[in-house]
Design a protein around this motif. Structure first.
Motif, PDB file in Angstrom:
ATOM      1  N   ALA A 187       0.757   0.770   9.210  1.00 47.88           N
ATOM      2  CA  ALA A 187       0.733  -0.228  10.290  1.00 47.88           C
ATOM      3  C   ALA A 187       1.846  -1.259  10.145  1.00 47.88           C
ATOM      4  O   ALA A 187       2.521  -1.586  11.139  1.00 47.88           O
ATOM      5  N   PRO A 188       2.113  -1.786   8.932  1.00 44.70           N
ATOM      6  CA  PRO A 188       3.241  -2.720   8.808  1.00 44.70           C
ATOM      7  C   PRO A 188       4.582  -2.089   9.186  1.00 44.70           C
ATOM      8  O   PRO A 188       5.431  -2.759   9.795  1.00 44.70           O
ATOM      9  N   LEU A 189       4.773  -0.814   8.848  1.00 45.51           N
ATOM     10  CA  LEU A 189       6.038  -0.166   9.207  1.00 45.51           C
ATOM     11  C   LEU A 189       6.174  -0.016  10.717  1.00 45.51           C
ATOM     12  O   LEU A 189       7.261  -0.205  11.273  1.00 45.51           O
ATOM     13  N   VAL A 190       5.091   0.337  11.380  1.00 43.22           N
ATOM     14  CA  VAL A 190       5.131   0.440  12.832  1.00 43.22           C
ATOM     15  C   VAL A 190       5.478  -0.910  13.455  1.00 43.22           C
ATOM     16  O   VAL A 190       6.217  -0.993  14.450  1.00 43.22           O
ATOM     17  N   ALA A 191       4.975  -1.980  12.811  1.00 45.06           N
ATOM     18  CA  ALA A 191       5.282  -3.332  13.292  1.00 45.06           C
ATOM     19  C   ALA A 191       6.681  -3.780  12.905  1.00 45.06           C
ATOM     20  O   ALA A 191       7.164  -4.803  13.408  1.00 45.06           O
ATOM     21  N   GLY A 192       7.338  -3.025  12.008  1.00 50.74           N
ATOM     22  CA  GLY A 192       8.729  -3.305  11.672  1.00 50.74           C
ATOM     23  C   GLY A 192       8.976  -4.014  10.359  1.00 50.74           C
ATOM     24  O   GLY A 192      10.128  -4.222   9.974  1.00 50.74           O
ATOM     25  N   ARG A 193       7.910  -4.367   9.623  1.00 55.86           N
ATOM     26  CA  ARG A 193       8.105  -5.116   8.369  1.00 55.86           C
ATOM     27  C   ARG A 193       7.048  -4.710   7.349  1.00 55.86           C
ATOM     28  O   ARG A 193       5.852  -4.861   7.585  1.00 55.86           O
ATOM     29  N   LEU A 194       7.500  -4.201   6.202  1.00 55.85           N
ATOM     30  CA  LEU A 194       6.615  -3.905   5.089  1.00 55.85           C
ATOM     31  C   LEU A 194       6.903  -4.909   3.986  1.00 55.85           C
ATOM     32  O   LEU A 194       8.001  -4.935   3.423  1.00 55.85           O
ATOM     33  N   ALA A 195       5.925  -5.748   3.671  1.00 56.14           N
ATOM     34  CA  ALA A 195       6.091  -6.803   2.667  1.00 56.14           C
ATOM     35  C   ALA A 195       5.144  -6.537   1.506  1.00 56.14           C
ATOM     36  O   ALA A 195       3.925  -6.438   1.691  1.00 56.14           O
ATOM     37  N   LEU A 196       5.717  -6.399   0.302  1.00 56.15           N
ATOM     38  CA  LEU A 196       4.935  -6.058  -0.883  1.00 56.15           C
ATOM     39  C   LEU A 196       5.450  -6.821  -2.099  1.00 56.15           C
ATOM     40  O   LEU A 196       6.650  -7.104  -2.190  1.00 56.15           O
ATOM     41  N   PRO A 197       4.594  -7.075  -3.082  1.00 50.57           N
ATOM     42  CA  PRO A 197       5.036  -7.736  -4.311  1.00 50.57           C
ATOM     43  C   PRO A 197       5.490  -6.726  -5.365  1.00 50.57           C
ATOM     44  O   PRO A 197       4.887  -6.592  -6.436  1.00 50.57           O
ATOM     45  N   VAL A 198       6.572  -6.005  -5.076  1.00 55.22           N
ATOM     46  CA  VAL A 198       7.018  -4.935  -5.972  1.00 55.22           C
ATOM     47  C   VAL A 198       8.437  -5.126  -6.498  1.00 55.22           C
ATOM     48  O   VAL A 198       8.905  -4.333  -7.312  1.00 55.22           O
ATOM     49  N   GLY A 199       9.134  -6.139  -6.022  1.00 52.60           N
ATOM     50  CA  GLY A 199      10.494  -6.367  -6.509  1.00 52.60           C
ATOM     51  C   GLY A 199      11.422  -5.221  -6.160  1.00 52.60           C
ATOM     52  O   GLY A 199      11.257  -4.520  -5.155  1.00 52.60           O
ATOM     53  N   ASP A 200      12.414  -5.008  -7.035  1.00 53.18           N
ATOM     54  CA  ASP A 200      13.393  -3.945  -6.787  1.00 53.18           C
ATOM     55  C   ASP A 200      13.311  -2.844  -7.836  1.00 53.18           C
ATOM     56  O   ASP A 200      14.287  -2.128  -8.088  1.00 53.18           O
ATOM     57  N   VAL A 201      12.142  -2.701  -8.473  1.00 53.68           N
ATOM     58  CA  VAL A 201      11.952  -1.627  -9.448  1.00 53.68           C
ATOM     59  C   VAL A 201      11.765  -0.307  -8.705  1.00 53.68           C
ATOM     60  O   VAL A 201      11.000  -0.238  -7.744  1.00 53.68           O
ATOM     61  N   PRO A 202      12.445   0.755  -9.119  1.00 54.97           N
ATOM     62  CA  PRO A 202      12.335   2.027  -8.391  1.00 54.97           C
ATOM     63  C   PRO A 202      11.016   2.740  -8.655  1.00 54.97           C
ATOM     64  O   PRO A 202      10.367   2.545  -9.681  1.00 54.97           O
ATOM     65  N   GLU A 203      10.655   3.575  -7.711  1.00 47.10           N
ATOM     66  CA  GLU A 203       9.426   4.368  -7.765  1.00 47.10           C
ATOM     67  C   GLU A 203       9.745   5.801  -7.348  1.00 47.10           C
ATOM     68  O   GLU A 203      10.309   6.037  -6.278  1.00 47.10           O
ATOM     69  N   PRO A 204       9.428   6.804  -8.178  1.00 48.87           N
ATOM     70  CA  PRO A 204       9.649   8.205  -7.791  1.00 48.87           C
ATOM     71  C   PRO A 204       8.458   8.745  -6.995  1.00 48.87           C
ATOM     72  O   PRO A 204       7.615   9.471  -7.508  1.00 48.87           O
ATOM     73  N   PHE A 205       8.406   8.369  -5.728  1.00 45.12           N
ATOM     74  CA  PHE A 205       7.278   8.734  -4.862  1.00 45.12           C
ATOM     75  C   PHE A 205       7.019  10.238  -4.903  1.00 45.12           C
ATOM     76  O   PHE A 205       7.949  11.041  -4.858  1.00 45.12           O
ATOM     77  N   ILE A 206       5.733  10.607  -4.917  1.00 39.31           N
ATOM     78  CA  ILE A 206       5.346  12.016  -4.980  1.00 39.31           C
ATOM     79  C   ILE A 206       4.722  12.445  -3.659  1.00 39.31           C
ATOM     80  O   ILE A 206       3.852  11.748  -3.111  1.00 39.31           O
ATOM     81  N   ASP A 207       5.163  13.565  -3.142  1.00 39.01           N
ATOM     82  CA  ASP A 207       4.619  14.097  -1.896  1.00 39.01           C
ATOM     83  C   ASP A 207       3.231  14.680  -2.155  1.00 39.01           C
ATOM     84  O   ASP A 207       3.033  15.442  -3.109  1.00 39.01           O
ATOM     85  N   VAL A 208       2.280  14.328  -1.315  1.00 39.18           N
ATOM     86  CA  VAL A 208       0.907  14.797  -1.506  1.00 39.18           C
ATOM     87  C   VAL A 208       0.831  16.320  -1.403  1.00 39.18           C
ATOM     88  O   VAL A 208      -0.022  16.958  -2.029  1.00 39.18           O
ATOM     89  N   ASP A 209       1.722  16.932  -0.629  1.00 34.36           N
ATOM     90  CA  ASP A 209       1.731  18.389  -0.567  1.00 34.36           C
ATOM     91  C   ASP A 209       2.039  19.000  -1.934  1.00 34.36           C
ATOM     92  O   ASP A 209       1.494  20.050  -2.290  1.00 34.36           O
ATOM     93  N   ASP A 210       2.892  18.356  -2.709  1.00 39.68           N
ATOM     94  CA  ASP A 210       3.156  18.830  -4.066  1.00 39.68           C
ATOM     95  C   ASP A 210       1.933  18.644  -4.960  1.00 39.68           C
ATOM     96  O   ASP A 210       1.630  19.502  -5.803  1.00 39.68           O
ATOM     97  N   ILE A 211       1.239  17.528  -4.811  1.00 39.40           N
ATOM     98  CA  ILE A 211       0.021  17.314  -5.590  1.00 39.40           C
ATOM     99  C   ILE A 211      -0.989  18.423  -5.289  1.00 39.40           C
ATOM    100  O   ILE A 211      -1.620  18.980  -6.195  1.00 39.40           O
ATOM    101  N   ALA A 212      -1.144  18.749  -4.014  1.00 39.32           N
ATOM    102  CA  ALA A 212      -2.095  19.789  -3.625  1.00 39.32           C
ATOM    103  C   ALA A 212      -1.697  21.144  -4.184  1.00 39.32           C
ATOM    104  O   ALA A 212      -2.557  21.921  -4.636  1.00 39.32           O
TER     105      ALA A 212
END
Length: 286
Positions: A148-173
């Motif tokens: 919903a925040p992305l659809v509204a145009g702004r995603l605000a999170l307390p995560v700084g600039d540390v990278p994250e290797p996002f995992i696709d749920v299809d791979d998990i399955a």
């Protein structure tokens, strides 16, 4: 392989596979993959085709009948996990694949006590167990709290600039389906990540490009994040828990990509760009 191991393998291959959380992000995909393989699957959840409720113990016995393998997705409250797993083992379940989370061995009791409890319980039983610990799901951007925040145009999170290797749920399955049906993974813990680490700002930029929609990322303080969530009617305790998890991630504990997907499947995990393009083409953000 011992005769006992052979017997367990035969039993698991010929028995029903129980998938808990079968309407959730991972569960419904695991069900689909197993059925594509022609496996006997019991898809269980509070609202799915087979009713299962952690808080109603009368629903436990029926879902365990004839089950040889179990995809275990714990409840929010860890209290019933030990009793359910013990009942499952007594009912003949011999293979347990536990959905946990990367870093749970550090933060589990604080942030994800149910995952930590599920890991602890299966390790103490004489069963064939495997644990998967994925990073942040890519699908959180189109199926969950980030959408919903992305659809509204702004995603605000307390995560700084540390990278994250996002995992696709299809791979998990794909990994979970393999672990439920193949031998050779007993007593293993697989950390699952995508192939590259990227900051949330970089991820949002890719989603904006793929979707053609204006989207931006903003790093905010945990207190500001809690305030925004509670203003959107999220309960304060839940908002604080989310802020705590994201703040923990901002310390970089899960920032390095892993080899878990390749170790199980023999291939590389899906790149975030492929996810972004496919989700955008499917109209994920409007």
């Amino acid at each position: 392989m011992t005769n006992d191991s052979n017997n367990k393998a035969v039993q698991t291959a010929s028995s029903t596979i129980l998938v808990l959380g079968a309407t959730g992000k991972t569960g419904r995909r695991v069900v689909a993959r197993l059925r594509d393989q022609g496996r006997s699957v019991r898809a269980a959840s509070r609202s799915g085709e087979t009713r299962f409720d952690w808080t109603e113990r009368a629903t436990w016995g029926p879902v365990l009948e004839g089950v040889g393998a179990l995809y275990l997705v714990g409840p929010p409250d860890p209290e019933p996990v030990a009793d359910f797993v013990s009942q499952a083992a007594a009912a003949g379940v011999r293979r347990f694949v536990v959905l946990s989370g990367r870093g749970v061995e550090v933060y589990g009791d604080s942030f994800e006590p149910s995952m930590a409890e599920a890991e602890r319980v299966v390790r103490e039983l004489n069963v064939d167990w495997t644990v998967i610990r994925p990073n942040n799901f890519t699908q959180n951007f189109d199926e969950d709290i980030f959408h919903a925040p992305l659809v509204a145009g702004r995603l605000a999170l307390p995560v700084g600039d540390v990278p994250e290797p996002f995992i696709d749920v299809d791979d998990i399955a794909d990994v979970a389906a393999a672990l439920l049906t193949e031998d050779g993974h007993t007593g293993r813990v697989y950390e699952l990540s995508g192939p590259r680490a990227m900051t949330f700002a970089e991820a949002v930029a890719e989603l904006a490009e793929a979707s053609g929609r204006p989207m931006r990322f903003e790093d905010i303080t945990p207190d500001a994040y809690v305030a925004e969530l509670t203003a959107a009617d999220v309960p304060t305790d839940a908002a604080r828990a989310l802020a705590d998890v994201l703040s923990w991630l901002s310390e970089g504990h899960n920032a390095t990509p892993t080899t878990g997907v390749r170790d199980v499947l023999g291939r590389e995990p899906r790149d975030f760009s492929a996810y972004a393009k496919a989700a955008a083409a499917a109209g994920a953000w409007g």
